[in-house]
Design an enzyme around this catalytic site. Structure first.
Site, PDB file in Angstrom:
ATOM      1  CD  GLN A  85      23.950   5.925 -24.462  1.00 30.89           C
ATOM      2  OE1 GLN A  85      25.712   5.451 -24.044  1.00 30.89           O
ATOM      3  NE2 GLN A  85      22.976   4.983 -24.425  1.00 30.89           N
TER       4      GLN A  85
ATOM      5  CG  HIS B 159      28.923   9.034 -25.379  1.00 26.48           C
ATOM      6  ND1 HIS B 159      28.834   7.859 -26.201  1.00 26.48           N
ATOM      7  CD2 HIS B 159      27.527   8.526 -24.263  1.00 26.48           C
ATOM      8  CE1 HIS B 159      29.257   6.598 -25.422  1.00 26.48           C
ATOM      9  NE2 HIS B 159      28.402   7.238 -24.235  1.00 26.48           N
TER      10      HIS B 159
ATOM     11  NE  ARG C  55      26.484   3.121 -26.386  1.00 32.20           N
ATOM     12  CZ  ARG C  55      26.973   3.113 -26.031  1.00 32.20           C
ATOM     13  NH1 ARG C  55      27.178   3.596 -24.894  1.00 32.20           N
ATOM     14  NH2 ARG C  55      28.560   3.769 -26.872  1.00 32.20           N
TER      15      ARG C  55
ATOM     16  CB  CYS D 128      23.652   6.583 -21.407  1.00 31.32           C
ATOM     17  SG  CYS D 128      24.336   8.138 -20.185  1.00 31.32           S
TER      18      CYS D 128
HETATM   19  N1   CP Z   1      27.047   5.067 -21.828  1.00 32.96           N
HETATM   20  C1   CP Z   1      27.915   4.173 -22.073  1.00 32.96           C
HETATM   21  O1   CP Z   1      28.879   4.981 -22.062  1.00 32.96           O
HETATM   22  O2   CP Z   1      28.591   3.017 -20.980  1.00 32.96           O
HETATM   23  P1   CP Z   1      30.000   3.050 -20.771  1.00 32.96           P
HETATM   24  O3   CP Z   1      30.597   3.813 -20.206  1.00 32.96           O
HETATM   25  O4   CP Z   1      29.576   1.748 -19.656  1.00 32.96           O
HETATM   26  O5   CP Z   1      31.258   2.607 -21.900  1.00 32.96           O
HETATM   27  N1  NVA Z   2      28.266  11.870 -19.190  1.00 29.50           N
HETATM   28  C1  NVA Z   2      28.801  10.360 -18.362  1.00 29.50           C
HETATM   29  C2  NVA Z   2      28.384   9.448 -19.744  1.00 29.50           C
HETATM   30  C3  NVA Z   2      29.149   8.115 -19.422  1.00 29.50           C
HETATM   31  C4  NVA Z   2      28.099   7.187 -20.558  1.00 29.50           C
HETATM   32  C5  NVA Z   2      30.074  11.019 -18.411  1.00 29.50           C
HETATM   33  O1  NVA Z   2      31.166  11.491 -19.260  1.00 29.50           O
HETATM   34  O2  NVA Z   2      30.783  10.422 -17.358  1.00 29.50           O
END
Ligand code: CP
Ligand code: NVA
Length: 339
Positions: free
Chosen positions: A143, A140, A324, A279
């Site tokens: 993030q 990610h 973000r 996050c």
């Molecule tokens: N933190 C994040 O990626 O949030 P969303 O899933 O809402 O995009």
């Molecule tokens: N680890 C989480 C992050 C969400 C932003 C997921 O993948 O659901």
């Protein structure tokens, strides 16, 4: 190398993993994000992306990532097409490689949120335009740009002296990116997680190799109290990620309750100025469908973080969420315009 040279070196590139960036490029993006934030706040933002077309493909749901890409594009004069879960031919009737070759002929840049990391790699390889990973099962990266900017905003010392602790499910995308981005930038990175939910050997190897260059300190322990001792930031994420079977919840709760960010764990940092990061989305009460269901089935009123910590002064999660926007904008501006 001058800042402008670092950013122009990003032009035409994709961002698939945090570790695709050098430390200088990562910091260059944070600086650009900070500058774009200042310019937005003072209404002096220049539009570097006028006339650009951006595709946003989401195979999983999103609030922040989608909003950040859309608002950043609008602020910068670009147009977006949002393609949500199940709305494209991708994966069902068309290969990723074919979709990539089609989108590359119409769009200047593509954001992709999906499952297999290999899919985002294929899109980048065959579209011929910059591709930004908006989250895969493994990484990610956008993030962590927001997280590091938030840490820099709130820290009273240079990033290299900051201690950042992640507790909870440390095998997921956010944890992988956090460990490797922390190692890249030279932080004191700690992971507190049960053995079965610690980062994989492969991810640990990437982090340790980076740490050998950056002088990062890495601690991976089963002991949550040890992981947070004298730390500056405590970070957690959901215990079951998108795409994982929902019947994992009962087992995860049993394994991860000792890693819940609650007042006792915050106190165990022995740092009155410690800050809490997440996050988001976060399961901190029973006011969501999932929170209510887990309360009924497993008797828990909060999961990875308690409401007390989430709503306390310690928590900087909404600054983090706002960042973000500024950092995703920086990624698009640097990779499409080199500015
Ligand atoms: N933190 C994040 O990626 O949030 P969303 O899933 O809402 O995009
Ligand atoms: N680890 C989480 C992050 C969400 C932003 C997921 O993948 O659901």
């Amino acid at each position: 190398m001058k800042k402008s040279e670092i950013l122009s070196g990003l032009r035409g590139r994709s961002l698939l993993r945090d570790v695709d960036l050098t430390k200088e490029e990562f910091i260059g993006l944070l600086d650009l994000g900070e500058r774009l934030r200042r310019e937005k706040w003072s209404a002096t933002e220049k539009k570097f992306l006028k006339g650009k077309n951006i595709a946003l493909i989401f195979e999983k749901s999103s609030t922040r990532t989608r909003s950040a890409f859309e608002v950043a594009s609008h602020d910068q004069g670009a147009h977006v097409t949002y393609m949500g879960p199940g709305e494209t031919q991708l994966g069902h009737k068309e290969t990723v490689k074919d979709t990539a070759r089609v989108l590359g002929r119409m769009y200047d840049g593509i954001e992709f949120r999906g499952f297999a990391h290999h899919d985002v790699e294929l899109l980048a390889e065959f579209s011929g335009v910059p591709v930004w990973n908006g989250l895969t099962d493994q990484w990610h990266p956008t993030q962590l740009l927001a997280d590091m900017l938030t840490i820099r905003d709130h820290a009273t010392k240079p990033l290299e002296q900051v201690a950042l602790t992640y507790v909870g499910d440390a095998r997921n995308n956010t944890a992988n990116s956090l460990l490797c981005a922390g190692a890249l930038l030279g932080l004191d990175v700690r992971i507190g997680a049960p053995i079965g939910l610690q980062p994989s050997e492969d991810v640990q190897l990437i982090a340790r190799r980076l740490a050998a260059h950056s002088d990062a300190r890495i601690l991976i322990t089963e002991n949550a109290q040890e992981a947070v001792a004298n730390t500056d930031f405590i970070y957690t994420d959901v215990w079951v990620s998108m795409g994982e079977p929902t019947d994992s919840w009962a087992e995860r709760i049993k394994l991860l309750l000792p890693y819940q960010v609650n007042e006792d764990l915050v106190k165990a940092s022995k740092n009155p100025d410690v800050r809490f990061l997440h996050c988001l989305p976060a399961l901190h009460n029973t006011d969501t469908d999932v929170g209510a269901e887990l309360n009924k089935k497993c008797g828990v009123s909060a999961l990875e973080v308690t409401d007390e910590v989430f709503e306390s002064k310690t928590s900087i999660v909404f600054d983090q969420a706002e960042n973000r926007l500024h950092t995703i904008k920086a990624v698009m501006v640097a990779t499409l315009a080199g500015a």
